[in-house]
Write a protein that holds these residues in place. Structure first.
Motif, PDB file in Angstrom:
ATOM      1  N   SER A  38       0.860  -1.191   0.000  1.00  0.00           N
ATOM      2  CA  SER A  38       0.000   0.000   0.000  1.00  0.00           C
ATOM      3  C   SER A  38       0.891   1.234   0.000  1.00  0.00           C
ATOM      4  CB  SER A  38      -0.911   0.016   1.227  1.00  0.00           C
ATOM      5  OG  SER A  38      -0.149   0.198   2.414  1.00  0.00           O
ATOM      6  N   PHE A  39       0.305   2.373  -0.303  1.00  0.00           N
ATOM      7  CA  PHE A  39       1.063   3.615  -0.228  1.00  0.00           C
ATOM      8  C   PHE A  39       1.524   3.868   1.211  1.00  0.00           C
ATOM      9  CE2 PHE A  39      -1.917   4.834  -3.852  1.00  0.00           C
ATOM     10  CZ  PHE A  39      -1.016   4.431  -4.817  1.00  0.00           C
ATOM     11  N   GLU A  40       0.689   3.468   2.170  1.00  0.00           N
ATOM     12  CA  GLU A  40       1.011   3.700   3.582  1.00  0.00           C
ATOM     13  C   GLU A  40       2.163   2.828   4.066  1.00  0.00           C
ATOM     14  OE1 GLU A  40      -2.569   5.419   2.442  1.00  0.00           O
ATOM     15  OE2 GLU A  40      -2.101   3.267   2.364  1.00  0.00           O
ATOM     16  N   SER A  41       2.300   1.619   3.501  1.00  0.00           N
ATOM     17  CA  SER A  41       3.364   0.727   3.955  1.00  0.00           C
ATOM     18  C   SER A  41       4.698   0.984   3.252  1.00  0.00           C
ATOM     19  CB  SER A  41       2.955  -0.740   3.762  1.00  0.00           C
ATOM     20  OG  SER A  41       2.745  -1.037   2.393  1.00  0.00           O
ATOM     21  N   TYR A  42       4.695   1.841   2.247  1.00  0.00           N
ATOM     22  CA  TYR A  42       5.942   2.250   1.602  1.00  0.00           C
ATOM     23  C   TYR A  42       6.664   3.220   2.531  1.00  0.00           C
ATOM     24  CZ  TYR A  42       9.109   4.375  -1.836  1.00  0.00           C
ATOM     25  OH  TYR A  42      10.209   4.841  -2.504  1.00  0.00           O
ATOM     26  N   ARG A  43       7.953   2.997   2.729  1.00  0.00           N
ATOM     27  CA  ARG A  43       8.726   3.818   3.652  1.00  0.00           C
ATOM     28  C   ARG A  43       9.722   4.677   2.875  1.00  0.00           C
ATOM     29  NH1 ARG A  43       8.125  -1.136   5.806  1.00  0.00           N
ATOM     30  NH2 ARG A  43      10.157  -1.864   5.066  1.00  0.00           N
ATOM     31  N   VAL A  95      14.533   1.017  -5.204  1.00  0.00           N
ATOM     32  CA  VAL A  95      14.053   2.270  -4.616  1.00  0.00           C
ATOM     33  C   VAL A  95      12.558   2.224  -4.325  1.00  0.00           C
ATOM     34  CG1 VAL A  95      15.865   3.645  -5.687  1.00  0.00           C
ATOM     35  CG2 VAL A  95      13.679   3.364  -6.882  1.00  0.00           C
ATOM     36  N   GLY A  96      11.903   1.107  -4.615  1.00  0.00           N
ATOM     37  CA  GLY A  96      10.500   0.949  -4.266  1.00  0.00           C
ATOM     38  C   GLY A  96       9.524   1.052  -5.418  1.00  0.00           C
ATOM     39  N   LYS A  97      10.000   0.997  -6.659  1.00  0.00           N
ATOM     40  CA  LYS A  97       9.105   1.152  -7.811  1.00  0.00           C
ATOM     41  C   LYS A  97       8.046   0.054  -7.855  1.00  0.00           C
ATOM     42  CE  LYS A  97      12.106   1.070 -11.147  1.00  0.00           C
ATOM     43  NZ  LYS A  97      13.289   0.635 -10.369  1.00  0.00           N
ATOM     44  N   THR A  98       8.464  -1.202  -7.661  1.00  0.00           N
ATOM     45  CA  THR A  98       7.509  -2.305  -7.748  1.00  0.00           C
ATOM     46  C   THR A  98       6.506  -2.253  -6.596  1.00  0.00           C
ATOM     47  OG1 THR A  98       9.155  -3.682  -8.863  1.00  0.00           O
ATOM     48  CG2 THR A  98       7.255  -4.808  -7.917  1.00  0.00           C
ATOM     49  N   HIS A  99       6.967  -1.896  -5.419  1.00  0.00           N
ATOM     50  CA  HIS A  99       6.054  -1.742  -4.283  1.00  0.00           C
ATOM     51  C   HIS A  99       4.969  -0.716  -4.608  1.00  0.00           C
ATOM     52  CE1 HIS A  99       5.278  -1.464   0.232  1.00  0.00           C
ATOM     53  NE2 HIS A  99       4.524  -0.503  -0.294  1.00  0.00           N
ATOM     54  N   LEU A 100       5.386   0.435  -5.128  1.00  0.00           N
ATOM     55  CA  LEU A 100       4.430   1.492  -5.437  1.00  0.00           C
ATOM     56  C   LEU A 100       3.504   1.091  -6.583  1.00  0.00           C
ATOM     57  CD1 LEU A 100       6.690   4.647  -5.066  1.00  0.00           C
ATOM     58  CD2 LEU A 100       4.864   3.877  -3.524  1.00  0.00           C
ATOM     59  N   LEU A 101       4.041   0.366  -7.560  1.00  0.00           N
ATOM     60  CA  LEU A 101       3.199  -0.102  -8.665  1.00  0.00           C
ATOM     61  C   LEU A 101       2.141  -1.072  -8.141  1.00  0.00           C
ATOM     62  CD1 LEU A 101       3.073   0.187 -11.811  1.00  0.00           C
ATOM     63  CD2 LEU A 101       4.323  -1.983 -11.920  1.00  0.00           C
ATOM     64  N   ALA A 102       2.547  -1.978  -7.233  1.00  0.00           N
ATOM     65  CA  ALA A 102       1.586  -2.909  -6.643  1.00  0.00           C
ATOM     66  C   ALA A 102       0.570  -2.180  -5.777  1.00  0.00           C
ATOM     67  CB  ALA A 102       2.325  -3.969  -5.817  1.00  0.00           C
TER      68      ALA A 102
END
Length: 350
Positions: A38-43, A95-102
């Motif tokens: 989630s956007f919230e779990s991205y640090r 850098v978190g691209k895949t996390h943010l895409l998911a």
């Protein structure tokens, strides 16, 4: 008394699976480690403000869907800002691209798809262009992780596919990958992506994400190798415990990967708990190296640990490769190899 025969582990090199268009479509969801992204779990890293800015941009991109939901936490009194139908996340690996895409995929309502560039091109190969368009049409969102610029034909085919989908109201989000012969970082990759899709470029907003590969923040930066006798002992123990472990000679595995389309690698490792590899050696053939990169990507997404003897896995790419056009791709794979052999797999991989 005759000695008891030692149970032999299965080999990945003996698996030659087929894959259908329907099976590819069924797999077009984020990898398991991003089930709750989630956007919230991205640090965001406070040292790189572009990371927090990227989260805000994606919130804005998702605002159209939120505004369509009556009431609730995300309801707003003002109309959402008019957004382009496409957004492109450009940045280095880790850098978190895949996390943010998911996270964006999870935020989208209705029918939606998430896959790598390779999976979408494999879908077109399995169904044909027209049927692939029919299959994907009507989706609210198409997410493409690691948009490839390695093959101009595949790149232009994908831009045609995206153009046909955007015309019917589908929104598109993509993450970057390094184009061939590019030694530049970040914006160079983005400009090449936008140039390749030509007229499509006006549909995309490019969002730059700077930062360090966080997989290396808590690791030594070197893949763990084991001695051959220790590998054999570890495999025997795992077999006795009933774990699904495979064991392959590195050279034989590389030859086999060259005979299987990368879209099928996910089925090669299906049901495997641990992968053991004997006698890892330096690769000097770039085709072999790219096959290994694609294989490691699937293993990493599946979160399957690797134990290996011989050369440390992250040292398999020769100096010429690491200085060439696929440098960033190899570096990302090295980072993943470190995580796979050290047990430092993060809860949210990229």
């Amino acid at each position: 008394m005759a000695p008891v025969a030692t149970r032999q582990p299965p080999r990945l090199a003996d698996r030659s699976p087929g894959i259908t268009g329907a099976e590819i479509v069924a797999e077009l969801v984020p990898p398991p480690q991003f089930d709750h992204a989630s956007f919230e779990s991205y640090r965001p890293d406070p040292d790189f403000p572009s990371q927090a800015a990227a989260v805000e941009k994606l919130h804005e991109f998702a605002a159209v869907w939120r505004a369509q939901r009556p009431g609730g936490f995300f309801s707003r009194s003002r109309k959402p800002k008019l957004e382009l139908p496409g957004i492109y996340l450009d940045g280095g690996f880790g850098v978190g691209k895949t996390h943010l895409l998911a996270a964006l995929w999870h935020a989208a309502p209705g029918r939606k798809y998430f896959g790598t560039f390779m999976e979408y091109t494999a879908l077109v190969g399995a169904l044909g262009f027209a049927d692939a368009v029919k299959q994907l049409q009507g989706a609210r969102l198409i997410c493409i992780d690691e948009f490839e610029l390695d093959d101009p034909g595949d790149t232009m085919m994908m831009t045609r596919l995206l153009g046909a989908l955007i015309e019917t109201g589908t929104r598109v989000a993509a993450t970057s990958n390094t184009p061939p012969n590019s030694l530049g970082e970040g914006r160079f990759a983005a400009s090449d992506f936008l140039r390749e899709i030509q007229a499509m470029s006006s549909n995309f907003e490019t969002v730059r994400i700077d930062g360090l590969d966080y997989r290396r923040r808590d690791t030594t930066g070197r893949a763990v190798k084991v001695e051959p006798e220790d590998l054999e002992r570890m495999v025997s123990v795992m077999l006795e415990r009933g774990e699904h472990v495979t064991q392959d000679d590195f050279g034989a595995l590389m030859r086999h990967l060259g005979t299987v389309h990368p879209s099928k690698y996910i089925k090669i490792i299906s049901g495997v708990d641990v992968i053991a590899i004997d006698d890892v050696f330096l690769l000097t053939n770039q085709t072999d190296a790219l096959h290994l990169v694609a294989f490691i990507d699937r293993v990493y997404d599946a979160e399957i640990p690797i134990i290996a003897s011989g050369l440390p896995l992250n040292e398999v790419f020769d100096a010429e490769m690491l200085a060439g056009g696929y440098r960033k791709k190899y570096q990302r794979s090295q980072s993943r190899m470190v995580a796979l052999t050290t047990g430092e797999l993060p809860p949210h991989a990229e």
